[in-house]
Motif scaffolding. Sequence first.
Motif, PDB file in Angstrom:
ATOM      1  N   HIS A  60       0.816  -1.215   0.000  1.00 38.02           N
ATOM      2  CA  HIS A  60       0.000   0.000   0.000  1.00 38.02           C
ATOM      3  C   HIS A  60       0.852   1.270   0.000  1.00 38.02           C
ATOM      4  CE1 HIS A  60      -4.100  -1.430  -0.128  1.00 38.02           C
ATOM      5  NE2 HIS A  60      -3.641  -2.495   0.501  1.00 38.02           N
ATOM      6  N   ILE A  61       2.043   1.203   0.563  1.00 38.75           N
ATOM      7  CA  ILE A  61       2.956   2.348   0.466  1.00 38.75           C
ATOM      8  C   ILE A  61       3.351   2.549  -1.000  1.00 38.75           C
ATOM      9  CG2 ILE A  61       5.287   3.175   1.035  1.00 38.75           C
ATOM     10  CD1 ILE A  61       3.116   3.633   3.187  1.00 38.75           C
ATOM     11  N   GLU A  62       3.584   1.479  -1.713  1.00 35.16           N
ATOM     12  CA  GLU A  62       3.887   1.601  -3.145  1.00 35.16           C
ATOM     13  C   GLU A  62       2.693   2.192  -3.890  1.00 35.16           C
ATOM     14  OE1 GLU A  62       5.542   1.915  -6.717  1.00 35.16           O
ATOM     15  OE2 GLU A  62       6.550   1.641  -4.798  1.00 35.16           O
ATOM     16  N   THR A  63       1.478   1.785  -3.548  1.00 39.22           N
ATOM     17  CA  THR A  63       0.291   2.363  -4.172  1.00 39.22           C
ATOM     18  C   THR A  63       0.192   3.854  -3.864  1.00 39.22           C
ATOM     19  OG1 THR A  63      -0.900   0.260  -4.107  1.00 39.22           O
ATOM     20  CG2 THR A  63      -2.241   2.263  -4.279  1.00 39.22           C
ATOM     21  N   ILE A  64       0.472   4.233  -2.624  1.00 38.65           N
ATOM     22  CA  ILE A  64       0.467   5.650  -2.239  1.00 38.65           C
ATOM     23  C   ILE A  64       1.478   6.422  -3.079  1.00 38.65           C
ATOM     24  CG2 ILE A  64       1.110   7.235  -0.366  1.00 38.65           C
ATOM     25  CD1 ILE A  64      -0.200   5.079   1.553  1.00 38.65           C
ATOM     26  N   ASN A  65       2.650   5.868  -3.274  1.00 34.84           N
ATOM     27  CA  ASN A  65       3.676   6.530  -4.092  1.00 34.84           C
ATOM     28  C   ASN A  65       3.210   6.681  -5.538  1.00 34.84           C
ATOM     29  OD1 ASN A  65       5.500   6.922  -1.975  1.00 34.84           O
ATOM     30  ND2 ASN A  65       6.412   4.902  -2.265  1.00 34.84           N
ATOM     31  N   ARG A  66       2.543   5.659  -6.068  1.00 33.75           N
ATOM     32  CA  ARG A  66       2.011   5.738  -7.431  1.00 33.75           C
ATOM     33  C   ARG A  66       0.907   6.793  -7.527  1.00 33.75           C
ATOM     34  NH1 ARG A  66       0.735   0.312  -7.327  1.00 33.75           N
ATOM     35  NH2 ARG A  66      -1.150   0.759  -8.497  1.00 33.75           N
ATOM     36  N   LEU A  67       0.033   6.832  -6.514  1.00 35.25           N
ATOM     37  CA  LEU A  67      -1.021   7.849  -6.478  1.00 35.25           C
ATOM     38  C   LEU A  67      -0.411   9.251  -6.468  1.00 35.25           C
ATOM     39  CD1 LEU A  67      -3.402   6.152  -3.902  1.00 35.25           C
ATOM     40  CD2 LEU A  67      -4.153   7.041  -6.130  1.00 35.25           C
ATOM     41  N   TYR A  68       0.571   9.439  -5.624  1.00 35.92           N
ATOM     42  CA  TYR A  68       1.234  10.747  -5.492  1.00 35.92           C
ATOM     43  C   TYR A  68       1.813  11.189  -6.840  1.00 35.92           C
ATOM     44  CZ  TYR A  68       4.273  14.393  -3.602  1.00 35.92           C
ATOM     45  OH  TYR A  68       4.900  15.578  -3.336  1.00 35.92           O
ATOM     46  N   ARG A  69       2.537  10.287  -7.487  1.00 37.61           N
ATOM     47  CA  ARG A  69       3.128  10.615  -8.786  1.00 37.61           C
ATOM     48  C   ARG A  69       2.032  10.903  -9.826  1.00 37.61           C
ATOM     49  NH1 ARG A  69       6.533   6.327  -7.261  1.00 37.61           N
ATOM     50  NH2 ARG A  69       5.449   4.912  -8.659  1.00 37.61           N
ATOM     51  N   SER A  70       0.944  10.137  -9.776  1.00 39.60           N
ATOM     52  CA  SER A  70      -0.151  10.342 -10.739  1.00 39.60           C
ATOM     53  C   SER A  70      -0.835  11.687 -10.541  1.00 39.60           C
ATOM     54  CB  SER A  70      -1.191   9.232 -10.603  1.00 39.60           C
ATOM     55  OG  SER A  70      -0.665   8.015 -11.052  1.00 39.60           O
ATOM     56  N   ILE A  71      -1.004  12.108  -9.310  1.00 45.41           N
ATOM     57  CA  ILE A  71      -1.650  13.387  -9.024  1.00 45.41           C
ATOM     58  C   ILE A  71      -0.858  14.522  -9.648  1.00 45.41           C
ATOM     59  CG2 ILE A  71      -2.166  15.033  -7.157  1.00 45.41           C
ATOM     60  CD1 ILE A  71      -2.900  12.499  -5.444  1.00 45.41           C
TER      61      ILE A  71
END
Length: 157
Positions: free
Chosen positions: A143-154
């Motif tokens: 989920h930390i990796e998902t958070i990082n992907r979300l952050y980059r996508s935003i």
Amino acid sequence: MEQLIFHHMETVRRITEQTMMNIPEDISDTIPNGFNNNIRWNFGHITFIQEKLVFGLLDNEMNIPKDYEQLFGAGTKPVDWEEMPPSFSEIGEILTEQKTRIKNFLHGRFHEKLPTSFTNRRGITFYTVGEAFLFSFYHEASHIETINRLYRSIFSE
């Protein structure tokens, strides 16, 4: 070995806490194209699932707000929220204090059998406290990796 496992838990959680501190809360509810959840949901989900895997599977009281299951349980998503989710501050406080409660509660119990085996959404079945607890590290990191992907996508939209 137990101390090593607890040390690893603290390392994983420190990464989670640092990640949370580095993300502005005002972007945490953005859901970029291609995602079902947001950053706040992922931090809350980490909190809820850790509580469930450690305390809930042993039929012990979970020491988090009751609405965390409806907000952050498996299969939930922010578009279905009917109430205000907790702040980063509240989620962060629980993430931090969870470490001490877990260490106190699980000391000497890793080989203990769960009252009922638990099969997660991926079809993995856990029979002991230690199996469920060790899986929680993988879960939190994913989920930390998902958070990082979300952050980059935003910031790329």
